[in-house]
Design a protein around this motif. Structure first.
Motif, PDB file in Angstrom:
ATOM      1  N   TYR A 286       0.823  -1.222   0.000  1.00  0.00           N
ATOM      2  CA  TYR A 286       0.000   0.000   0.000  1.00  0.00           C
ATOM      3  C   TYR A 286       0.857   1.273   0.000  1.00  0.00           C
ATOM      4  O   TYR A 286       0.382   2.339  -0.361  1.00  0.00           O
TER       5      TYR A 286
ATOM      6  N   GLU B 162      -8.161   0.981  11.175  1.00  0.00           N
ATOM      7  CA  GLU B 162      -8.807   0.596  12.424  1.00  0.00           C
ATOM      8  C   GLU B 162      -8.711   1.705  13.447  1.00  0.00           C
ATOM      9  O   GLU B 162      -8.847   1.469  14.642  1.00  0.00           O
TER      10      GLU B 162
ATOM     11  N   HIS C   4      -1.001  -7.264  15.124  1.00  0.00           N
ATOM     12  CA  HIS C   4      -0.019  -7.400  14.037  1.00  0.00           C
ATOM     13  C   HIS C   4       1.384  -7.632  14.577  1.00  0.00           C
ATOM     14  O   HIS C   4       2.334  -7.702  13.816  1.00  0.00           O
TER      15      HIS C   4
ATOM     16  N   SER D  65      -7.968  -6.315  20.319  1.00  0.00           N
ATOM     17  CA  SER D  65      -8.503  -6.373  18.963  1.00  0.00           C
ATOM     18  C   SER D  65      -9.790  -7.196  18.930  1.00  0.00           C
ATOM     19  O   SER D  65     -10.630  -6.992  18.065  1.00  0.00           O
TER      20      SER D  65
ATOM     21  N   ALA E  80     -15.057  -6.166   8.581  1.00  0.00           N
ATOM     22  CA  ALA E  80     -14.071  -5.789   9.588  1.00  0.00           C
ATOM     23  C   ALA E  80     -14.344  -6.556  10.875  1.00  0.00           C
ATOM     24  O   ALA E  80     -13.480  -7.269  11.388  1.00  0.00           O
TER      25      ALA E  80
ATOM     26  N   ALA F 203     -12.345 -10.441  13.225  1.00  0.00           N
ATOM     27  CA  ALA F 203     -12.285 -11.095  14.524  1.00  0.00           C
ATOM     28  C   ALA F 203     -11.884 -12.564  14.386  1.00  0.00           C
ATOM     29  O   ALA F 203     -11.225 -13.123  15.259  1.00  0.00           O
TER      30      ALA F 203
ATOM     31  N   GLN G  50      -4.203 -16.793  14.317  1.00  0.00           N
ATOM     32  CA  GLN G  50      -3.355 -16.144  13.333  1.00  0.00           C
ATOM     33  C   GLN G  50      -2.076 -16.943  13.077  1.00  0.00           C
ATOM     34  O   GLN G  50      -1.493 -16.857  11.997  1.00  0.00           O
TER      35      GLN G  50
ATOM     36  N   ALA H  77      -3.327 -18.752  10.250  1.00  0.00           N
ATOM     37  CA  ALA H  77      -4.039 -18.071   9.159  1.00  0.00           C
ATOM     38  C   ALA H  77      -3.292 -16.873   8.600  1.00  0.00           C
ATOM     39  O   ALA H  77      -3.647 -16.364   7.543  1.00  0.00           O
ATOM     40  N   HIS H  78      -2.248 -16.429   9.292  1.00  0.00           N
ATOM     41  CA  HIS H  78      -1.575 -15.189   8.905  1.00  0.00           C
ATOM     42  C   HIS H  78      -1.196 -15.155   7.424  1.00  0.00           C
ATOM     43  O   HIS H  78      -0.639 -16.113   6.894  1.00  0.00           O
TER      44      HIS H  78
ATOM     45  N   ALA I 158     -13.746  -5.830   4.236  1.00  0.00           N
ATOM     46  CA  ALA I 158     -13.674  -4.693   5.150  1.00  0.00           C
ATOM     47  C   ALA I 158     -13.460  -3.392   4.379  1.00  0.00           C
ATOM     48  O   ALA I 158     -14.159  -2.406   4.596  1.00  0.00           O
ATOM     49  N   PHE I 159     -12.474  -3.398   3.483  1.00  0.00           N
ATOM     50  CA  PHE I 159     -12.219  -2.182   2.721  1.00  0.00           C
ATOM     51  C   PHE I 159     -13.444  -1.786   1.914  1.00  0.00           C
ATOM     52  O   PHE I 159     -13.816  -0.612   1.836  1.00  0.00           O
TER      53      PHE I 159
ATOM     54  N   TYR J 273     -15.010   1.476   3.685  1.00  0.00           N
ATOM     55  CA  TYR J 273     -14.525   2.707   3.054  1.00  0.00           C
ATOM     56  C   TYR J 273     -14.991   2.902   1.624  1.00  0.00           C
ATOM     57  O   TYR J 273     -15.299   4.029   1.233  1.00  0.00           O
TER      58      TYR J 273
HETATM   59  C1  HEM Z   1     -12.651  -1.285   8.088  1.00  0.00           C
HETATM   60  C2  HEM Z   1     -11.777  -1.766   8.796  1.00  0.00           C
HETATM   61  C3  HEM Z   1     -10.695  -2.699   8.365  1.00  0.00           C
HETATM   62  C4  HEM Z   1     -10.034  -2.780   7.182  1.00  0.00           C
HETATM   63  C5  HEM Z   1     -10.225  -1.925   5.948  1.00  0.00           C
HETATM   64  C6  HEM Z   1      -9.079  -3.840   7.311  1.00  0.00           C
HETATM   65  C7  HEM Z   1      -8.195  -4.226   6.330  1.00  0.00           C
HETATM   66  C8  HEM Z   1      -7.171  -5.137   6.489  1.00  0.00           C
HETATM   67  C9  HEM Z   1      -6.229  -5.506   5.470  1.00  0.00           C
HETATM   68  C10 HEM Z   1      -6.195  -4.967   4.070  1.00  0.00           C
HETATM   69  C11 HEM Z   1      -5.387  -6.410   6.022  1.00  0.00           C
HETATM   70  C12 HEM Z   1      -4.231  -7.103   5.321  1.00  0.00           C
HETATM   71  C13 HEM Z   1      -2.983  -6.354   5.474  1.00  0.00           C
HETATM   72  C14 HEM Z   1      -1.900  -7.052   4.700  1.00  0.00           C
HETATM   73  O1  HEM Z   1      -1.231  -7.920   5.267  1.00  0.00           O
HETATM   74  O2  HEM Z   1      -1.735  -6.727   3.524  1.00  0.00           O
HETATM   75  C15 HEM Z   1      -5.801  -6.626   7.376  1.00  0.00           C
HETATM   76  C16 HEM Z   1      -5.205  -7.480   8.260  1.00  0.00           C
HETATM   77  C17 HEM Z   1      -5.749  -7.835   9.471  1.00  0.00           C
HETATM   78  N1  HEM Z   1      -6.900  -7.345  10.035  1.00  0.00           N
HETATM   79 FE1  HEM Z   1      -8.045  -5.878   9.292  1.00  0.00          FE
HETATM   80  N2  HEM Z   1      -9.181  -4.390   8.553  1.00  0.00           N
HETATM   81  C18 HEM Z   1     -10.174  -3.724   9.226  1.00  0.00           C
HETATM   82  C19 HEM Z   1     -10.627  -3.980  10.495  1.00  0.00           C
HETATM   83  C20 HEM Z   1     -10.216  -5.044  11.256  1.00  0.00           C
HETATM   84  C21 HEM Z   1     -10.782  -5.416  12.521  1.00  0.00           C
HETATM   85  C22 HEM Z   1     -11.944  -4.711  13.205  1.00  0.00           C
HETATM   86  C23 HEM Z   1     -10.081  -6.504  12.961  1.00  0.00           C
HETATM   87  C24 HEM Z   1     -10.244  -7.319  14.211  1.00  0.00           C
HETATM   88  C25 HEM Z   1     -11.300  -7.605  14.799  1.00  0.00           C
HETATM   89  C26 HEM Z   1      -9.068  -6.789  11.974  1.00  0.00           C
HETATM   90  C27 HEM Z   1      -8.137  -7.782  12.089  1.00  0.00           C
HETATM   91  C28 HEM Z   1      -7.108  -7.981  11.209  1.00  0.00           C
HETATM   92  C29 HEM Z   1      -6.034  -8.919  11.438  1.00  0.00           C
HETATM   93  C30 HEM Z   1      -5.877  -9.820  12.638  1.00  0.00           C
HETATM   94  C31 HEM Z   1      -5.178  -8.820  10.345  1.00  0.00           C
HETATM   95  C32 HEM Z   1      -3.866  -9.582  10.129  1.00  0.00           C
HETATM   96  C33 HEM Z   1      -4.117 -10.875   9.434  1.00  0.00           C
HETATM   97  C34 HEM Z   1      -2.823 -11.572   9.135  1.00  0.00           C
HETATM   98  O3  HEM Z   1      -1.964 -11.660  10.026  1.00  0.00           O
HETATM   99  O4  HEM Z   1      -2.653 -12.050   8.022  1.00  0.00           O
HETATM  100  N3  HEM Z   1      -9.176  -5.891  10.964  1.00  0.00           N
HETATM  101  N4  HEM Z   1      -6.904  -5.846   7.646  1.00  0.00           N
END
Ligand code: HEM
Ligand code: HEM
Ligand SMILES: [Fe+2]
Lengths: 465, 98, 189
Positions: A129, A204, A252, A270, A315, A320, A328, A331-332, A344-345, A349
């Protein structure tokens, strides 16, 4: 629309939609490369199509946020924009810089681009990004400063509503949170910190404030509910966002070399990040039920209601599912993460941008709302896009689950490529759903070209005939 | 929200409300000291039930009188009681497992 | 009591949803603490021995009294006693500052004893739980201060006191959470 200067929002909205279309086209290319690895190679390798896809996403969302700011801030402040000409000049600078950057991605090998733009001097390129070359990053900061100057001056000279203060403050936060993008040390742990401060801090944290401000504005305007009630909800939603999101960044930090306590703090905090999204749903539905008038722009209402719901799914729910440290661990970085990222995006948004565009564009074009026929196109676009995006998320989740089980668990895990081969069916489904999404987007865009308007004049004419 | 207030309710004498709050406050102080005393005279295992019950009791008093949920629609009071009960139960289970 | 005799919720619905969200957060934290302890009893006992129970007790009494003051402030405004309401709010604020003072003293003591987030599981929990609660106290004081100022400026009346009730509800929640936190961290060992 009450002030002439609000008209500068229009080019921002139009450009946002054009870039959105570009984003989806490159998403489709990247998606097809998943099922046919040589597609368009070597002209557009996967790394490039993916980068163009995600960068266009960020650019069009920023375009839409800026357009929204130029539309909302004067309206709330009850005064003309401080400098409409500066806003218009900024638009062209941003659009041209964005377009040049995308062209450079497509035409110049990334390493050459880095060499040519001074990345050796101040390394910033390469993280997801945030791939933009240094001049573009500096340009983004300057564009943001111009916006902030303009809307802050407008805020100061006019009526200071809480909603306006929140919106302007959140846009300042957006700019400040971009600064860690310039911090890219060799130490990979520290580099990850900097990256997440931007990415997590935006989606977030700060952007959720923008999300609630935009939704709050639309709901005040469309339902006629007391501003005080709306603002009270905004305060508690924002407080909950910050309480959960700031420490929630720990999700993260689990296995990247950060201190171990993040496993606990990140998991607990989180895990409550979905709460503000649930509150957004309750808020929107309550405001709708309390509405004092029927707004003829039904399409905008649909977007405003759909946004918190899909945002919660993407999201709150999908996020969650992968947020606890033990999950994770498996699943990471799998396609489950991509499923979450997409839903989520889009839900938060992209949809809130389309909601404000849906509300504001008819006004900017001199009508209360579009005609019934145009709204039908728009609402079909809504449903097709939402359903397609759900399908994309489900397909990617399937692929992610296979990765977790086949490649990362058990005594005889499969190799990466063997797992990918197993997941082909999901990638085909994703691509199919992506075509569906494009169809929905086209239907949505058609709505702008369907003539006719709704509103009191049209209603009177209908009643008289 | 212009609800009928404590003062306007006929059943609620004016000094009564203040006296009630003061008594609850004294009781909460007393229970606090009691729970510390109790906790100091035994291991967590031995004193768990007493200390925990005192804390939950304090919590419910606070909810009923200070927060004023005693006279509000039952759902809210029940929600609070449920929170206290759940937290208490989880703590109890965890401590007994130890 | 029949349904129609019951009063409306003191304060705003939004703040109550927020309060329940917060209670959920703290509830999760307490449960996680308790279960983590059950796996490391010796470690937790050893960590708890570093704490001074008297400081915890003092802070509990301070916070309960402060909560009482806020309850009196709410009661006063219901009788349209604006000045009394303002004075009780000030008292609550003062007691809040006392809590902050004692807690800061305690944090300084902990730092001297070499406690930090990375040292062990107990210290991590103790510091982040009380630290998180501390932030709530500070935020609550900011709210109380704003409401007290508006009270003295004549901004509330018996029929229009949602602000006082809302601030009060929040402050009682902060107290309620501390009551559980206190026995969990300081008393039960
Ligand atoms: C609108 C809000 C959100 C957007 C747009 C969003 C978007 C993203 C994106 C694009 C990634 C991937 C990043 C990457 O590695 O390239 C990510 C990762 C992650 N998001 Fe979100 N997120 C949002 C809200 C949340 C919420 C509320 C939670 C938890 C309850 C969450 C938990 C996670 C976790 C745990 C990861 C890491 C997953 C991994 O390790 O592979 N996100 N998020
Ligand atoms: C508004 C709609 C869309 C949004 C918001 C969006 C967002 C994103 C985001 C945030 C990423 C990075 C995710 C990550 O790597 O974790 C991404 C990657 C990607 N997107 Fe989209 N996207 C959209 C539509 C589409 C469509 C319609 C397709 C085509 C089928 C598509 C295909 C892809 C592909 C193939 C990637 C690369 C994934 C990878 O690196 O493994 N996207 N998109
Ligand atoms: Fe995150």
């Amino acid at each position: 629309m009450n002030f002439r200067s609000q008209l500068v929002a229009k080019p921002y909205f139009v450009a946002a939609l054009a870039l959105f279309l570009g984003q989806i086209l490159f998403g489709l290319i990247a998606g097809f490369q998943y099922v046919d690895g040589t597609f368009l190679f070597p002209a557009i390798p996967f790394s490039v199509s993916r980068m163009v896809h995600t960068n266009l996403l960020i650019v069009w969302l920023l375009m839409a946020f800026m357009g929204a700011a130029y539309f909302i801030v004067p309206e709330e402040a009850q005064t003309e924009l401080y400098s409409p000409r500066l806003a218009l000049a900024t638009f062209w600078v941003f659009l041209v810089a964005g377009a040049l950057t995308i062209l450079a991605y497509l035409l110049v090998p990334y390493s050459d681009l880095a060499a040519a733009t001074g990345n050796a001097m101040l390394p910033t390129m390469g993280r997801g990004y945030l791939e933009q070359p240094l001049p573009t990053k500096v340009g983004i900061v300057l564009v943001a400063l111009s916006l902030l100057f303009n809307i802050s001056m407008t805020l100061f000279k006019g009526r200071r509503t809480s909603l306006n203060v929140i919106l302007v403050g959140a846009l300042w936060g957006l700019a400040l949170l971009f600064l860690p993008a310039f911090y890219f040390p060799e130490d990979t742990v520290k580099a990850s910190y900097g990256w997440w401060w931007v990415v997590h801090g935006w989606v977030e944290g700060d952007w959720e404030l923008i999300l609630s401000a935009l939704l709050g504005f639309i709901l005040i305007k469309m339902t006629g509910v007391d501003r005080e009630i709306v603002e009270k909800w905004m305060y508690v939603i924002i407080a909950m966002t910050l309480i959960s999101g700031i420490i929630g960044i720990g999700h993260h930090y689990y296995y990247i070399g950060a201190p171990e306590y993040w496993i606990w703090l990140g998991s607990v905090f989180s895990a409550i990040e979905p709460i503000p999204f649930i509150m957004l749903i309750v808020f929107s539905i309550r405001m709708l039920l309390k509405r004092r008038r029927e707004n003829p722009n039904q399409a905008a209402m649909l977007w405003a209601l759909g946004t918190p719901i899909v945002a919660f799914l993407g999201a709150g729910l999908w996020g969650a599912m992968i947020t606890l440290a033990p999950v994770q661990y498996y699943a990471h970085g799998s396609n489950f993460t991509a499923a979450h990222g997409h839903l989520a995006f889009f839900g938060a948004y992209a949809m809130v941008s389309l909601a404000i565009i849906s509300y504001a564009m008819p006004l900017l074009r001199g009508r209360v709302a579009n005609g019934i026929a145009a709204q039908r196109w728009e609402m079909s676009g809504f449903w097709i896009m939402v359903i397609s995006m759900l399908a994309i998320a489900l397909a990617l989740s399937g692929a992610g689950i296979v990765t977790a089980f086949s490649q990362r668990m058990g005594d005889h895990p499969l190799s990466f490529m063997d797992t990918q081969a197993q997941e082909q069916v999901f990638f085909w489904l994703r691509e199919l759903a992506g075509v569906g999404f494009l169809a929905g987007l086209l239907a949505y865009l058609v709505s702008f070209f369907v003539p006719g308007e709704a509103g009191y004049d049209a209603a009177v004419k209908r009643a008289l005939s | 929200m212009s609800a009928p207030t404590v003062a306007t309710l006929p059943s609620q004498g004016l000094s009564g409300a203040r006296l009630r709050l003061t008594l609850v406050w004294l009781l909460l102080m007393l229970l606090t000291v009691a729970s510390v005393e109790l906790g100091a005279h035994g291991t967590a295992r031995q004193t768990l039930s007493g200390v925990l019950l005192l804390a939950l009791l304090k919590g419910q008093f606070l909810v009923d009188h200070f927060m004023g949920l005693r006279r509000v629609h039952r759902v809210w009071r029940a929600l609070m009681a449920a929170w206290l009960a759940t937290v208490g139960a989880l703590i109890a289970i965890a401590f007994l497992l130890a | 009591m029949r349904a129609q005799d019951r009063e409306a919720l003191p304060g705003d619905l939004a703040i109550w949803i927020f309060i329940f969200a917060e209670l959920l957060v703290f509830g999760i934290l307490f449960a996680v603490y308790a279960f983590a302890r059950s796996a490391h009893v010796a470690l937790f006992n050893q960590g708890q021995a570093l704490l001074d129970r008297r400081l915890g007790l003092a802070n509990t009494l301070v916070l309960i009294t402060s909560s009482y003051a806020v309850a009196r402030a709410t009661e006063a405004i219901h009788r349209d006693r604006v000045q009394a309401c303002g004075r009780w709010l000030l008292a609550a604020l003062l007691l809040g500052s006392l809590f902050v003072g004692i807690k800061c003293h305690e944090f300084a003591r902990d730092a001297q004893a070499g406690m930090n987030l990375s040292h062990d599981l107990f210290q991590m929990f103790y510091l982040s739980l009380t630290g998180f609660h501390f932030l709530h106290v500070v935020m609550g004081m900011a709210i109380l201060a704003a409401v007290a100022a508006k009270t003295f400026a004549g901004g509330y009346r018996a029929h229009d006191c949602t602000g006082v009730e809302t601030a009060g509800a929040w402050w009682h929640m902060v107290d309620l959470v501390w009551i559980i936190l206190f026995i969990l961290v300081y008393v039960l060992r």
